[in-house]
Write a protein that holds these residues in place. Structure first.
Motif, PDB file in Angstrom:
ATOM      1  N   LYS A  96       0.928  -1.218  -0.080  1.00 31.07           N
ATOM      2  CA  LYS A  96      -0.053  -0.074   0.107  1.00 31.07           C
ATOM      3  C   LYS A  96       0.549   1.034   0.026  1.00 31.07           C
ATOM      4  N   ILE A  97       1.771   1.255   0.721  1.00 30.60           N
ATOM      5  CA  ILE A  97       2.838   2.339   0.936  1.00 30.60           C
ATOM      6  C   ILE A  97       3.563   2.522  -0.711  1.00 30.60           C
ATOM      7  N   TYR A  98       3.824   1.545  -1.241  1.00 29.23           N
ATOM      8  CA  TYR A  98       4.647   1.398  -2.562  1.00 29.23           C
ATOM      9  C   TYR A  98       3.638   2.010  -3.490  1.00 29.23           C
ATOM     10  N   LEU A  99       2.558   1.661  -3.502  1.00 30.52           N
ATOM     11  CA  LEU A  99       1.670   1.953  -4.552  1.00 30.52           C
ATOM     12  C   LEU A  99       1.098   3.499  -4.222  1.00 30.52           C
ATOM     13  N   SER A 100       1.037   3.769  -2.898  1.00 33.13           N
ATOM     14  CA  SER A 100       0.544   5.355  -2.832  1.00 33.13           C
ATOM     15  C   SER A 100       1.963   6.195  -3.347  1.00 33.13           C
ATOM     16  N   ALA A 101       2.907   5.925  -3.229  1.00 34.67           N
ATOM     17  CA  ALA A 101       4.173   6.510  -3.624  1.00 34.67           C
ATOM     18  C   ALA A 101       4.239   6.663  -4.974  1.00 34.67           C
ATOM     19  N   LYS A 102       3.931   5.628  -5.763  1.00 33.34           N
ATOM     20  CA  LYS A 102       3.908   5.465  -7.166  1.00 33.34           C
ATOM     21  C   LYS A 102       2.919   6.440  -7.700  1.00 33.34           C
ATOM     22  N   GLY A 132      -6.176   3.374   2.551  1.00 30.29           N
ATOM     23  CA  GLY A 132      -6.946   2.285   3.249  1.00 30.29           C
ATOM     24  C   GLY A 132      -8.109   2.173   2.670  1.00 30.29           C
ATOM     25  N   GLN A 133      -9.036   3.027   2.218  1.00 29.32           N
ATOM     26  CA  GLN A 133     -10.471   2.969   1.781  1.00 29.32           C
ATOM     27  C   GLN A 133     -10.426   2.445   0.636  1.00 29.32           C
TER      28      GLN A 133
END
Length: 145
Positions: free
Chosen positions: A79-85, A124-125
Motif C-alpha cells: 500500500k505504501i509503495y503504490l501510494s508513492a507511485k 486504506g479506503q
C-alpha cells in the motif's frame, strides 16, 4: 520479596518498551523505504525507453510480478509503495506530453497507479475492493502471454 517483584516488573516493562520502540522504528523505516522505492520506480518507469513492444511487455510483466509478490508477503508495504507511485504518476501526468513517448502498457499501468494518487486518505479506503487480484485479472486480460 516485594522489591524483587517490583524490580522484575520494572525490568520486564523496560524490555517491552524497548521492543515496542524497535518495532515502531522498524515500521517507520519500512514506510520510508517503500515510499522512496515507489517514487524511484515511478521515475524510472516514466523515463525508460524500450526497444519494442516485446521489451516493454516483459518489463511490465516483471513489475507486475514484483508487486504481486510484495502484496502477498507484505500488504502494508504494498500500500505504501503504490501510494508513492500514485503520487509520482499524478505529478508526472501534469507535465506529460507527446514528447514523453510512453507506450500503451505504460498508460495501462499508469491508470492503475493513479487510483492511489495524491489523496493519502484513500490509501486504506476501498483498497480491498480494488485489490491486486482484480488488477492481475485486468492486466492478465490485457497483456498477451
Amino acid at each position: 520479596m516485594l522489591s524483587r517483584c517490583l524490580l522484575w516488573l520494572l525490568v520486564f516493562g523496560l524490555g517491552l518498551n524497548q521492543a515496542y520502540g524497535q518495532q515502531l522504528l522498524s515500521q517507520r523505516n519500512d514506510f520510508y523505504f517503500f515510499d522512496n522505492q515507489g517514487q524511484n520506480d515511478a521515475l524510472y518507469e516514466q523515463q525508460i525507453k524500450f526497444g519494442g513492444e516485446t521489451e516493454e511487455l516483459d518489463f511490465w510483466r516483471d513489475q507486475r510480478s514484483y508487486e504481486s509478490e510484495l502484496y502477498a508477503k507484505r500488504p502494508a508495504a504494498y500500500k505504501i509503495y503504490l501510494s508513492a507511485k500514485g503520487k509520482a504518476y499524478s505529478a508526472h501526468q501534469l507535465r506529460c506530453n507527446a514528447a514523453c513517448e510512453h507506450g500503451d502498457y505504460y498508460y495501462l499501468q499508469a491508470s492503475f497507479y493513479l487510483q492511489f494518487g495524491t489523496d493519502a486518505d484513500k490509501l486504506g479506503q476501498g483498497f480491498e475492493n480494488s485489490s491486486a487480484e482484480f488488477r492481475l485479472l485486468a492486466l492478465g486480460s490485457n497483456l498477451p502471454n
